[in-house]
Enzyme design. Sequence first.
Site, PDB file in Angstrom:
ATOM      1  N   ILE A   1       0.865  -1.174   0.000  1.00  0.00           N
ATOM      2  CA  ILE A   1       0.000   0.000   0.000  1.00  0.00           C
ATOM      3  C   ILE A   1       0.903   1.226   0.000  1.00  0.00           C
ATOM      4  CG2 ILE A   1      -1.808   1.253   1.241  1.00  0.00           C
ATOM      5  CD1 ILE A   1      -2.599  -1.373   2.567  1.00  0.00           C
ATOM      6  N   CYS A   2       0.528   2.230  -0.766  1.00  0.00           N
ATOM      7  CA  CYS A   2       1.363   3.435  -0.845  1.00  0.00           C
ATOM      8  C   CYS A   2       1.621   4.029   0.533  1.00  0.00           C
ATOM      9  CB  CYS A   2       0.706   4.469  -1.747  1.00  0.00           C
ATOM     10  SG  CYS A   2       0.495   3.945  -3.464  1.00  0.00           S
ATOM     11  N   VAL A   3       0.604   4.019   1.393  1.00  0.00           N
ATOM     12  CA  VAL A   3       0.747   4.609   2.727  1.00  0.00           C
ATOM     13  C   VAL A   3       0.866   3.534   3.800  1.00  0.00           C
ATOM     14  CG1 VAL A   3      -0.345   6.798   2.162  1.00  0.00           C
ATOM     15  CG2 VAL A   3      -1.778   4.871   2.849  1.00  0.00           C
TER      16      VAL A   3
END
Length: 464
Positions: free
Chosen positions: A278-280
């Site tokens: 996940i990007c974050v």
Amino acid sequence: MTDLAVELDLPAAGPDEPNAIRIDSPLDGGLVGRVAKASRQDVAGAVATARGARALWAGAPAAERGAALRSAAAAIRDRAEDLARVNEAETGRPAADAKDGVLAGAGTLEQYAELGPVHRGRSLLGDPGATDLMVPEPRGVAAVLTPWNDPVAVACGLLGAALATGNTVVHKPSERCPHTGLLLGELITPYLPEGVLTCLAGDGEVGAWLAGSDGVDLIAHVGSTEAGRAIAGAAARTGAKVLLENGGNDPLLVDGDVDPAWAAEQAATGAFGNSGQICVAVERIYVHRALAGPFVEALTAEAERLGLLPLVDVPHREKVHGQVADAVAEGARLCAGGVVPEGPGARYPATVLADCAPGLAILREETFGPVAPVCVVDDFEAGLRAAGEDRYGLAATVLTRSMEHAQRAWRALPVGTVKVNAVFGGAPGGAAQPRGASGQGFGYGPELLDEMTTTKVVHVEPAP
């Protein structure tokens, strides 16, 4: 496994096609499908077609564009199971989670269907005998380059905003999920005039051809920092507007006054959700020394409960495991996971690394896998300093019972998004700008409509 390109009537590549993109299952190693890679001529043709459709689509009423997006969203909802199944086959993401991403994408198209018609300019107070306006206009041809980790939701956000504001689009999904991207395109394009949206399968070379095209006015990219910087370099030569959401190395700061078991649950959700892809995702953890023992013990139990998790492919697993092995060799303590399983596929265990020294590469670089490296800090101030010392600036999370610490943290951390006491969540409609190596520009929310348009000032006064 069935060749998905053939099953879904997508542009399949034959077994002897030299430029085919081959996808093998990250779950069992079997063939998923082969997709024909776009040529340089295909890219040029798609851009030329998009340029030819600009005037028609830009001139369409905003409500008409919104209606097209609503119809496309309904088609995506109708085929949500198929999109989720294809996503799982290509990337290993469990179908239930993948379906959540598909439905989120449909919801985003619906959101921009509503926001597009109310996106507005301004009237200016000039001479009372004249009319002065600031009018938003589409930028023209948008090149949209999207990732594999949440391919439908991310693509729908960028496609929806670009199309709602009257841009034409050439979309290249990640070469790790071309079937998902092509199927998404097949569901959207019937509701648009010819040439308004074209989807191309291809790898980084195809993306470079597209980003470097003189016919592209806007490039929106979600992916690695290295690719984003190459795209920015290409845009500097052509003059295209660039939107980038790139790598992240998001910190989680655990204060000394919270429940360590709850903090470990939050850390596990952030580090292991979608296998850390996940990007974050939580990429590095700074825990107050007073909680370090019980926190690491509880986080280790969370990792052991989860066990093996699917990664997108074997090369990515090798990258993730390489970072883990290097950290252990440099003194980190392996508490859970960290061993490549036998057999086909690309699974990897949820992994916890304790006693990580501040200079370790795994704390400096994005791992993008189910790995939770833990660094012990003496107090909140030390943790806040360490969390903020990084070249990335996507997001950060702080767990604390102190309102004073929470206020200081969100003001001090040089990132686009700060979350206090929840690794994920937030009100709808928020839009952040990443910092540093994580990119530039609004990538979602109503503000993305501003990024997708350019402003013209108009002054009208009567002739004598």
